[in-house]
Design an enzyme around this catalytic site. Sequence first.
Site, PDB file in Angstrom:
ATOM      1  N   GLY A  99       7.529   4.633   5.079  1.00 36.80           N
ATOM      2  CA  GLY A  99       6.424   4.119   5.902  1.00 36.80           C
ATOM      3  C   GLY A  99       6.315   2.608   5.774  1.00 36.80           C
ATOM      4  O   GLY A  99       6.479   2.069   4.687  1.00 36.80           O
ATOM      5  N   ARG A 118      13.435   6.928   8.322  1.00 36.81           N
ATOM      6  CA  ARG A 118      13.539   8.025   7.365  1.00 36.81           C
ATOM      7  C   ARG A 118      14.914   8.631   7.602  1.00 36.81           C
ATOM      8  O   ARG A 118      15.338   8.769   8.739  1.00 36.81           O
ATOM      9  CB  ARG A 118      12.400   9.025   7.589  1.00 36.81           C
ATOM     10  CG  ARG A 118      11.053   8.383   7.249  1.00 36.81           C
ATOM     11  CD  ARG A 118       9.986   9.390   6.922  1.00 36.81           C
ATOM     12  NE  ARG A 118       8.973   8.813   6.048  1.00 36.81           N
ATOM     13  CZ  ARG A 118       7.846   8.234   6.478  1.00 36.81           C
ATOM     14  NH1 ARG A 118       7.584   8.149   7.750  1.00 36.81           N
ATOM     15  NH2 ARG A 118       6.977   7.750   5.607  1.00 36.81           N
ATOM     16  N   ASP A 161       7.354   6.002  -2.746  1.00 44.04           N
ATOM     17  CA  ASP A 161       8.015   6.774  -3.807  1.00 44.04           C
ATOM     18  C   ASP A 161       9.228   7.565  -3.329  1.00 44.04           C
ATOM     19  O   ASP A 161      10.170   7.773  -4.096  1.00 44.04           O
ATOM     20  CB  ASP A 161       7.019   7.631  -4.593  1.00 44.04           C
ATOM     21  CG  ASP A 161       6.450   8.759  -3.777  1.00 44.04           C
ATOM     22  OD1 ASP A 161       6.544   8.698  -2.543  1.00 44.04           O
ATOM     23  OD2 ASP A 161       5.906   9.700  -4.380  1.00 44.04           O
ATOM     24  N   THR A 187       3.378   0.286  -0.009  1.00 40.48           N
ATOM     25  CA  THR A 187       2.761   1.393   0.729  1.00 40.48           C
ATOM     26  C   THR A 187       1.259   1.172   0.731  1.00 40.48           C
ATOM     27  O   THR A 187       0.695   0.751  -0.290  1.00 40.48           O
ATOM     28  CB  THR A 187       3.082   2.767   0.104  1.00 40.48           C
ATOM     29  OG1 THR A 187       2.075   3.709   0.525  1.00 40.48           O
ATOM     30  CG2 THR A 187       3.066   2.751  -1.411  1.00 40.48           C
ATOM     31  N   ASP A 229      -0.865   3.309   0.594  1.00 40.77           N
ATOM     32  CA  ASP A 229      -1.538   4.382  -0.159  1.00 40.77           C
ATOM     33  C   ASP A 229      -1.844   4.035  -1.615  1.00 40.77           C
ATOM     34  O   ASP A 229      -2.629   4.722  -2.258  1.00 40.77           O
ATOM     35  CB  ASP A 229      -0.682   5.655  -0.117  1.00 40.77           C
ATOM     36  CG  ASP A 229      -0.369   6.093   1.308  1.00 40.77           C
ATOM     37  OD1 ASP A 229      -1.249   5.906   2.171  1.00 40.77           O
ATOM     38  OD2 ASP A 229       0.731   6.601   1.554  1.00 40.77           O
ATOM     39  N   ASP A 254      -0.092   4.572  -4.192  1.00 42.59           N
ATOM     40  CA  ASP A 254       0.122   5.815  -4.945  1.00 42.59           C
ATOM     41  C   ASP A 254       1.409   5.806  -5.775  1.00 42.59           C
ATOM     42  O   ASP A 254       2.027   6.851  -5.986  1.00 42.59           O
ATOM     43  CB  ASP A 254       0.138   7.013  -3.966  1.00 42.59           C
ATOM     44  CG  ASP A 254       1.265   6.911  -2.941  1.00 42.59           C
ATOM     45  OD1 ASP A 254       1.905   5.842  -2.841  1.00 42.59           O
ATOM     46  OD2 ASP A 254       1.506   7.907  -2.234  1.00 42.59           O
ATOM     47  N   ARG A 274      -2.403   9.711   1.874  1.00 44.27           N
ATOM     48  CA  ARG A 274      -1.637  10.903   1.480  1.00 44.27           C
ATOM     49  C   ARG A 274      -2.376  11.650   0.375  1.00 44.27           C
ATOM     50  O   ARG A 274      -3.527  11.989   0.561  1.00 44.27           O
ATOM     51  CB  ARG A 274      -0.209  10.523   1.061  1.00 44.27           C
ATOM     52  CG  ARG A 274       0.575   9.947   2.234  1.00 44.27           C
ATOM     53  CD  ARG A 274       2.052  10.041   2.018  1.00 44.27           C
ATOM     54  NE  ARG A 274       2.459   9.399   0.783  1.00 44.27           N
ATOM     55  CZ  ARG A 274       3.712   9.314   0.373  1.00 44.27           C
ATOM     56  NH1 ARG A 274       4.666   9.849   1.093  1.00 44.27           N
ATOM     57  NH2 ARG A 274       4.013   8.702  -0.743  1.00 44.27           N
ATOM     58  N   GLU A 305      -7.657  11.551   3.613  1.00 43.41           N
ATOM     59  CA  GLU A 305      -6.900  12.571   4.357  1.00 43.41           C
ATOM     60  C   GLU A 305      -6.351  13.660   3.439  1.00 43.41           C
ATOM     61  O   GLU A 305      -6.125  14.785   3.870  1.00 43.41           O
ATOM     62  CB  GLU A 305      -5.763  11.936   5.167  1.00 43.41           C
ATOM     63  CG  GLU A 305      -4.673  11.300   4.296  1.00 43.41           C
ATOM     64  CD  GLU A 305      -3.517  10.715   5.111  1.00 43.41           C
ATOM     65  OE1 GLU A 305      -3.473  10.888   6.333  1.00 43.41           O
ATOM     66  OE2 GLU A 305      -2.649  10.065   4.481  1.00 43.41           O
TER      67      GLU A 305
HETATM   68  P1  ADP Z   1       8.249   6.502   1.340  1.00 45.86           P
HETATM   69  O1  ADP Z   1       9.313   5.675   0.710  1.00 45.86           O
HETATM   70  O2  ADP Z   1       7.287   5.698   2.135  1.00 45.86           O
HETATM   71  O3  ADP Z   1       7.608   7.432   0.333  1.00 45.86           O
HETATM   72  P2  ADP Z   1       9.795   8.769   2.396  1.00 45.86           P
HETATM   73  O4  ADP Z   1       9.247   9.738   1.414  1.00 45.86           O
HETATM   74  O5  ADP Z   1       9.945   9.211   3.800  1.00 45.86           O
HETATM   75  O6  ADP Z   1       8.950   7.420   2.454  1.00 45.86           O
HETATM   76  O7  ADP Z   1      11.228   8.298   1.858  1.00 45.86           O
HETATM   77  C1  ADP Z   1      11.996   7.378   2.566  1.00 45.86           C
HETATM   78  C2  ADP Z   1      13.442   7.798   2.556  1.00 45.86           C
HETATM   79  O8  ADP Z   1      13.940   7.832   1.205  1.00 45.86           O
HETATM   80  C3  ADP Z   1      13.750   9.190   3.078  1.00 45.86           C
HETATM   81  O9  ADP Z   1      13.861   9.238   4.483  1.00 45.86           O
HETATM   82  C4  ADP Z   1      15.073   9.518   2.426  1.00 45.86           C
HETATM   83  O10 ADP Z   1      16.149   8.949   3.133  1.00 45.86           O
HETATM   84  C5  ADP Z   1      14.954   8.813   1.078  1.00 45.86           C
HETATM   85  N1  ADP Z   1      14.583   9.803   0.042  1.00 45.86           N
HETATM   86  C6  ADP Z   1      13.382  10.351  -0.186  1.00 45.86           C
HETATM   87  N2  ADP Z   1      13.426  11.241  -1.197  1.00 45.86           N
HETATM   88  C7  ADP Z   1      14.707  11.271  -1.618  1.00 45.86           C
HETATM   89  C8  ADP Z   1      15.403  11.988  -2.636  1.00 45.86           C
HETATM   90  N3  ADP Z   1      14.794  12.883  -3.427  1.00 45.86           N
HETATM   91  N4  ADP Z   1      16.732  11.754  -2.779  1.00 45.86           N
HETATM   92  C9  ADP Z   1      17.364  10.858  -2.002  1.00 45.86           C
HETATM   93  N5  ADP Z   1      16.742  10.151  -1.022  1.00 45.86           N
HETATM   94  C10 ADP Z   1      15.455  10.337  -0.825  1.00 45.86           C
END
Ligand code: ADP
Length: 319
Positions: free
Chosen positions: A11, A72, A103, A125, A127, A129, A171, A222
């Site tokens: 995000g 993503r 995360d 982020t 959030d 978090d 979140r 939320e």
């Molecule tokens: P944020 O970083 O904001 O928490 P996401 O949870 O969507 O957003 O994670 C961003 C991207 O990081 C995902 O689209 C994916 O490509 C990668 N990612 C997330 N979790 C994993 C994981 N357990 N192993 C490998 N890549 C991951």
Amino acid sequence: MKKIAVLTSGGDAPGMNAAVRAVVRKAIYEGLEVAGVFNGYQGLIEGKIELLQLGSVGDIIQRGGTMLRSARSEEFRTIEGREKAMKQLKLNGIEGLVVIGGDGSFRGALELTELGCPCVCVPATIDNDINGTQFTIGFDTALNTVIDAIDKIRDTATSHERTFIIEVMGRNAGDLALWSGLAGGAETILIPEEKYELPAIIERLKSGTGRGKRHSIIVVAEGVMSAAELAERLKVEAGIETRISVLGHIQRGGSPSARDRVIASQYGAKAVEVLKEGRGGLAIGMRNHVVVNYDLKDVFEKPNVFDVEMYKLSRELSI
Ligand code: ADP
């Protein structure tokens, strides 16, 4: 280390651009080459990589979103996808990577570090978090956006003598709701970290009305439930009419606050400092006003620390 890269993932958050700028400028200052990876991990897999110069990051410190764009990537969650990413890093002579994101992005960075590319993560982020840091980039801007909205809604709540429920993002974390509720003078704040009892909320609203209070603001995170659900429950269980406002994505955009620009600059520069030493598997953060780096694994393995005192204070001040 001679060449590093930077990407933004997950995000978007206001201040990501300021962090990218800091990484690029600090890297060049330190005599490193620095490349930008476009579209997050998906772009890394696809080789969307460009060398950046001092001027590439000019005029972005004040902009929301991310000039490197974000995405993503489902493919990156697979080992095949990550191996493709590793191939691109090698092909481009990149020896270390700064990952700016939340995360999920950090988990991806840990995987890449384990495959042999040292990664340093910068928390961004709205959030707030991420375990191990008191502040993430974007939280302060989002907080100010929410407070601005609460102030505006309060004008209508006062004029029409109404109870408003404002749903804010976060979140599974309650920081945005708690801080904005406290700063916006909300009567009730619902966050995932603290149990709520509907009868107690109803009692609070009624006793407020009893002492002549004509309007009320409820901030709901939320992660607890939607504003619509809470409105319905108050209506069904106590006959209390409310109006709702779901702030949604306006919380994610906008020009970053001064504070977010400052911490983004500090975090970005710190990330380059540690990466230059060849250290990976680290996260950057803030503890008691000091910018620190710590083991990336702590983000996933240590429990998130929630500010109970602030929650108590919000309750005490909204009696
Ligand atoms: P944020 O970083 O904001 O928490 P996401 O949870 O969507 O957003 O994670 C961003 C991207 O990081 C995902 O689209 C994916 O490509 C990668 N990612 C997330 N979790 C994993 C994981 N357990 N192993 C490998 N890549 C991951």
